[in-house]
Design a protein around this motif. Sequence first.
Motif, PDB file in Angstrom:
ATOM      1  N   TYR A 242      50.056  41.324  28.433  1.00 33.43           N
ATOM      2  CA  TYR A 242      49.216  40.841  29.525  1.00 33.43           C
ATOM      3  C   TYR A 242      47.898  40.293  28.974  1.00 33.43           C
ATOM      4  CZ  TYR A 242      52.177  43.719  32.643  1.00 33.43           C
ATOM      5  OH  TYR A 242      53.219  44.292  33.323  1.00 33.43           O
TER       6      TYR A 242
ATOM      7  N   LYS B 212      40.697  44.034  28.670  1.00 37.96           N
ATOM      8  CA  LYS B 212      40.329  45.444  28.834  1.00 37.96           C
ATOM      9  C   LYS B 212      40.067  46.112  27.486  1.00 37.96           C
ATOM     10  CE  LYS B 212      42.540  47.977  31.884  1.00 37.96           C
ATOM     11  NZ  LYS B 212      43.661  48.564  32.657  1.00 37.96           N
TER      12      LYS B 212
ATOM     13  N   GLN C  67      46.629  35.254  37.528  1.00 37.02           N
ATOM     14  CA  GLN C  67      47.452  36.265  36.873  1.00 37.02           C
ATOM     15  C   GLN C  67      48.677  36.636  37.707  1.00 37.02           C
ATOM     16  OE1 GLN C  67      46.628  37.637  33.659  1.00 37.02           O
ATOM     17  NE2 GLN C  67      45.394  35.761  33.849  1.00 37.02           N
TER      18      GLN C  67
ATOM     19  N   VAL D  70      35.578  42.794  38.599  1.00 35.63           N
ATOM     20  CA  VAL D  70      36.559  41.725  38.787  1.00 35.63           C
ATOM     21  C   VAL D  70      36.148  40.870  39.983  1.00 35.63           C
ATOM     22  CG1 VAL D  70      38.966  41.211  39.351  1.00 35.63           C
ATOM     23  CG2 VAL D  70      38.427  43.102  37.796  1.00 35.63           C
TER      24      VAL D  70
ATOM     25  N   SER E  22      49.976  41.981  35.880  1.00 33.27           N
ATOM     26  CA  SER E  22      48.848  41.756  34.980  1.00 33.27           C
ATOM     27  C   SER E  22      47.530  41.890  35.735  1.00 33.27           C
ATOM     28  CB  SER E  22      48.960  40.373  34.338  1.00 33.27           C
ATOM     29  OG  SER E  22      47.866  40.119  33.491  1.00 33.27           O
TER      30      SER E  22
ATOM     31  N   THR F  73      45.275  40.304  30.616  1.00 34.81           N
ATOM     32  CA  THR F  73      44.263  41.251  31.079  1.00 34.81           C
ATOM     33  C   THR F  73      44.141  42.460  30.156  1.00 34.81           C
ATOM     34  OG1 THR F  73      45.899  42.288  32.539  1.00 34.81           O
ATOM     35  CG2 THR F  73      44.527  40.555  33.481  1.00 34.81           C
TER      36      THR F  73
ATOM     37  N   ASN G  80      46.910  45.536  36.658  1.00 36.41           N
ATOM     38  CA  ASN G  80      46.465  46.205  35.442  1.00 36.41           C
ATOM     39  C   ASN G  80      44.967  46.017  35.218  1.00 36.41           C
ATOM     40  OD1 ASN G  80      46.973  47.509  32.782  1.00 36.41           O
ATOM     41  ND2 ASN G  80      46.391  45.486  31.994  1.00 36.41           N
ATOM     42  N   LEU G  81      44.450  44.878  35.678  1.00 37.20           N
ATOM     43  CA  LEU G  81      43.028  44.574  35.509  1.00 37.20           C
ATOM     44  C   LEU G  81      42.160  45.285  36.537  1.00 37.20           C
ATOM     45  CD1 LEU G  81      40.902  42.727  34.051  1.00 37.20           C
ATOM     46  CD2 LEU G  81      41.325  41.064  35.880  1.00 37.20           C
ATOM     47  N   TRP G  82      42.450  45.065  37.841  1.00 35.01           N
ATOM     48  CA  TRP G  82      41.503  45.521  38.852  1.00 35.01           C
ATOM     49  C   TRP G  82      41.588  47.013  39.153  1.00 35.01           C
ATOM     50  CZ3 TRP G  82      43.128  47.961  43.186  1.00 35.01           C
ATOM     51  CH2 TRP G  82      44.368  47.642  43.722  1.00 35.01           C
TER      52      TRP G  82
END
Length: 373
Positions: A192, A198, A270, A210, A274, A194, A277-279
């Motif tokens: 990913y 991270k 995204q 984000v 993905s 992201t 996984n970020l936010w």
Amino acid sequence: MSLIYLVAGARPNFMKIAPIVRALQQQSALSFKIVHTGQHYDRDMNEVFFEELGIPQPDIFMGAGGGSHAAQTAKIMVQFEELCIAERPAAVLVVGDVNSTLACSISAKKLNIPVAHVEAGLRSGDMSMPEEINRLVTDSISDWFFVTEPSAVKFLQKEGKSDDAIHYVGHVMVDNVLFQADKLTTADTSSYETAAFKAGMAEQGGRYGVITLHRPSNVDDAVMMTRIAGALKEIAADLPLVFPVHPRTRANLASFGIDLGPNITLMGPQAYMSFLNLWKDATVVLTDSGGLQEETTALGVPCITIRENTERPVTVDEGSNVLVGTDPVRIVAEARKVLAGQGKQGRRPHLWDGKAAERIVEVLTRELARLQA
């Protein structure tokens, strides 16, 4: 066995029908077909996308494509009518508030096919939003209303809907985000984009925010976009921000001559996993999205909504969402509250427990059996 058409027109719609598909797969009274109207073409909507959702590829792809609201709605109506005449499903289930929701509801209802609306009763009160018109018209002709929050029940009752037709079931988007977040705990996220971001943030203390912005009222107006960008740059001086940018928004940033500065990382749109996984691990989310207000509440992530109104007030009344409007001073002040540990905590609303789809299937099974009897 009664056949239900599950209608989806855009990627977020599939996230809403996915839990319903999984619930339908666990019973034997109802069969289903997934109908993709093709309202939006999305290159990320590939085989892996449906595998991630735990559902099969659509049974029917209509390929309606783009065009104006009227042209797109008309194309979908004509094609969906032909589909319904040919196979005559026992019911049509629509989700959300996109043009496909409206178009398929009208076509089905004119053929006397019952319509179930998931996420019924949501109202922003803003008739300049195409989604508000879609919601109102769809609810004016639907037979069963599957509701996510108390305000929606009140709106439907005020509009004259029978209490027997209103079903407060919880939220399928919450079903989906809980399902996907659980999958992420064992997923390989190394590929990913992201994940790389991270990892970089982890070396700097781990905190980041984000951004998502896409509403025309925010991103298509140079003055408004400049005001919001100023607030984001001020927040970014204290907290690194990452902004998965829609192509139209990116083009507007360039044409308006807006530089977001070195502390805001821009990346492309995204895929669902993905982006989740970020936010899910963000310190704060700054957004004008409707769905993200709900998803952040489901996972308890502080959310600052850059809009003057919301059709999802339960996220403000009970959840982790704060509605700040578009005033840069208010945007920055709320972000600083979060950074100081004084942000809103909130809680997950009633019935947002991951079982909304099961309740929907129970109601549909009962109602269709009653109609057939």
